[in-house]
Structure formats: C-alpha cells, structure tokens
Design an enzyme around this catalytic site. Structure first.
Site, PDB file in Angstrom:
ATOM      1  CG  ASP A   1     109.848   5.428  69.779  1.00 36.56           C
ATOM      2  OD1 ASP A   1     110.393   4.644  70.580  1.00 36.56           O
ATOM      3  OD2 ASP A   1     109.508   6.585  70.078  1.00 36.56           O
ATOM      4  CG  HIS A  27     112.903   7.072  71.878  1.00 33.04           C
ATOM      5  ND1 HIS A  27     111.573   7.431  71.955  1.00 33.04           N
ATOM      6  CD2 HIS A  27     113.537   7.804  72.841  1.00 33.04           C
ATOM      7  CE1 HIS A  27     111.405   8.320  72.915  1.00 33.04           C
ATOM      8  NE2 HIS A  27     112.571   8.570  73.462  1.00 33.04           N
ATOM      9  CB  SER A  41     111.892  11.289  74.796  1.00 31.20           C
ATOM     10  OG  SER A  41     112.207  10.202  75.642  1.00 31.20           O
TER      11      SER A  41
END
Length: 386
Positions: free
Chosen positions: A329, A362, A164
């Site tokens: 994601d 995610h 991330s």
C-alpha cells in the site's frame, strides 16, 4: 443467498439535524436539515452493547453487505447485481458476525448516496447546493454518526471499523468519543494523508473543475463534468493498486495484437482498464461530492487532538486498537500505520498491529479477506483478555 449472507437489505433514512438542532461544522457554519441514509444487519441485543459501526471509504455507501431491495426506487441500478462493498466481511459466521453483533453502516455527509450532500436542495435557494454546500471534515462525519448512534439508543459501541478513509473515521471516533467506543479497527489508514496523497487529490479535483461542463458546480440541470470526474477516478485507481498487481494484471500487454497500433487511442490493457473504471464511475457518483470528500480526506490530521503531537493526541484514546496495514500500500504506507501503533504503545494503550504481506496495494483492505478476517475475528473475541 448463501448461508453466510445477510440477505436482502433495506436502506433507512432519518433526519438528524433540523432548524431547532442544526449540525455544527468545523468550518464554523451550521447545516440543516441533514438526512442520513443507513443500513443495519443482525440484531441489537437487550443490553444494547453489541453494536459495531462500519465506516466506508471515499466512494462507498451505507450498503455494506447483502443485496439491496431498493435499487430501482433509489435510482441506483448498479446496486441490483452486486453485494454490499464489504459483504465478504459482514454476515453470519464472518469476521463481523451478524449472529453476534448488530452492524450499522451510514453514508457520510457530502456524499451522493442518500445522506445530505451538494446535489440536494439548499433550503435558502430552492436549488441544489452545488459549491454552496459547506466544506465538511472527517470530524463532522463522526459528529453526525454520533447523532445516529444516539438516535438508535446505543450508548457505547462494541467497535468502530473501516478501511482507508473509513479507517480515519474509526480513529477519529476513538479520539472524539473515547467513552463511547470499546474498540477501534483502523485498516489501510494512518493519522493523515501524505504530501504525495494530497498531490493526487489536487490533480483529481483540477480535472473536475476544469471540465467545461463543471460551471462552478452548477451543472445539475445540464450536462455533468463526466470527463473530469472520469479522469479523477482513473488517477485514484492508480493509487489503489500496486506496481506488482498492475504488472501481474496487465503488464505491457496490448489490447489488440502483439505490437503497437501507432495511434493515440487506447493501446495497452492497463489503459482500457482505467478508462472502464472512469467511465463506469460517472454513472454512479457526483463530481461535487468527489471534490468535498477528497478535501475532507486532505484536511484530516489526528495529531490536531494533541496540538500537532500525535503522542499527546493518543493519550485521549481509551479504546482497544487494532491497526492493520498492507505491505504494498503506497497511499497509506505501512510505516505510517506503524508510527501510530508506536505512539499508542508509548501512551500505554492497548494496541495490536499487523502488516499483511499483499500484492494488492491499497485495495487489499477489500481483497485480503481471509487474513483480515482472522485478525478482526480474533481481536473482537479477545475483548475480555486485557
């Protein structure tokens, strides 16, 4: 502790900027003093070439593995009962094998977990910085991390790795310090946040700044803007999941009984989950830090190293690159990670790309441990097979 755990960990602090050596920031300002909290796992070898820097995401901290010995002293009770945020990836025999590598994880500038941030004392006023804290960027974080690595006597990192927002820091390392990074592992990330991602962050910040307790960021001696921060976290959690994972986990199930309660309170299971995430978050995070970190997330654009051309920017990179995306994601979609892989390939760089099929969204970078470990372990071992 199990055999694959790093055991009990002790956070460390070091001052990396002072009046004689302030930290220059991308906004044009300089900041001093700056203290950094970090943890290490494993042992640095005699040649100091086995170090891996782990980079955390938005609400992460330096406690990436093991169990903290200082939870009470640091007034972080939530650390007492949980392992580090990437504990399943770091330790003896794990993907980031502490029998082989010396692992470092530091907290980012502007956070509220030990490194200097908005809640700390502004030396010019003697009061908490609040919104007087300078705006920081991913580039600033990496510049500070480079000071830490130099402080530890490490000239070149075996790898940088993160998921991330941590993945964007790993990419920035490869761009900013090409001669100091042997390999970079960029997970669930891309060259920049999409317009949709910018929009979610904007709404989250609006929830915080319109909370009556926000008081222009000067709330440290009074009630904090907990409601606004809780809403911001609830919104963020929606982006971390996927439609498939939410459907499987909650569906349209009611919390009490099999039908509607005909009230405006919490009726569905998914509502209860989001409220729990929001309410628990305000006990451990600072609203001002959330504003600053999401803004840094917004500003990051790796193509700035190539005057807006990502292909030009990628020419700077000398590291071996591993890029990993996850099929569900939608915060950092696979196609965006793939675009970076193609740009690197066009420039003749050593790049490996994998898109893991996952329903976790995610959050898969924290949950798809088996598949991710296989990729990371193989990539790190293949360093001599170029």
């Amino acid at each position: 502790m199990d055999a694959g755990n790093v055991g009990w960990t002790v956070p460390r602090k070091v001052r990396l900027a002072d009046i004689n050596n302030p930290l220059p920031l991308d906004c044009g300002k300089k900041i001093t003093p700056v203290e950094v909290e970090y943890e290490t796992y494993g042992k640095l070898n005699d040649t100091r070439d086995n170090a891996i820097l782990i980079l955390h995401a938005l609400s992460g901290d330096a406690h990436a593995a093991g169990r903290s010995t200082k939870a009470d002293e640091m007034n972080r009770p939530w650390l007492k009962d949980r392992p580090g945020w990437w504990d399943r990836m770091i330790g003896p025999g794990k993907a980031f094998d502490t029998n082989i590598y010396f692992i470092i994880c530091s907290n980012i500038l502007g956070s509220c977990y030990g490194t200097t941030g908005p809640a700390d004392t502004n030396p010019e006023t003697g009061r908490p910085y609040g919104l007087a804290f300078p705006v920081v960027t991913v580039g600033d974080w990496v510049r500070l991390q480079e000071r830490l690595i130099s402080h530890l006597g490490i000239k070149r990192l075996r790898a940088v790795a993160g998921g991330s927002l941590g993945g964007q820091q790993a990419l920035e390392w490869a761009l900013a310090y090409p001669d100091r990074v042997e390999s970079a592992i960029v997970i669930a990330s891309s060259t920049r946040l999409s317009a949709q991602g910018l929009a979610f962050n904007a709404v989250a910040r609006h929830a915080i700044t319109t909370d009556p307790n926000f008081r222009e960021g000067n709330y440290y001696n009074d009630s904090a803007p907990d409601r606004g921060l809780a809403v911001a976290r609830m919104l963020a959690h929606i982006t971390y999941l996927s439609e498939i994972s939410m459907s499987r986990k909650f569906g349209r199930r009611y919390r009490n009984g099999d039908g509607p309660g005909f009230h405006l309170g919490t009726d569905f299971e998914v509502e209860g989950y989001l409220q729990h995430q929001g309410n628990s978050f305000v006990d451990r995070f600072d609203a001002n830090s959330y504003l600053y970190i999401t803004r840094a997330m917004d500003y990051y654009d790796a193509s700035s190293w190539g005057d807006g051309d990502i292909n030009q920017a990628c020419r700077r990179i000398e590291s071996r690159m591993l890029l990993v995306s996850f099929s569900s994601d939608w915060l950092y979609p696979p196609e965006e990670t793939k675009e970076l892989a193609i740009a690197l390939s066009r420039c003749g760089k050593h790049v490996s790309y994998a898109n893991i099929q996952s329903s976790y969204g995610h959050d898969a970078f924290l949950l798809e441990v088996e598949n991710l470990s296989r990729l990371v372990r193989g990539f790190l071992k293949a360093r001599g097979a170029q």
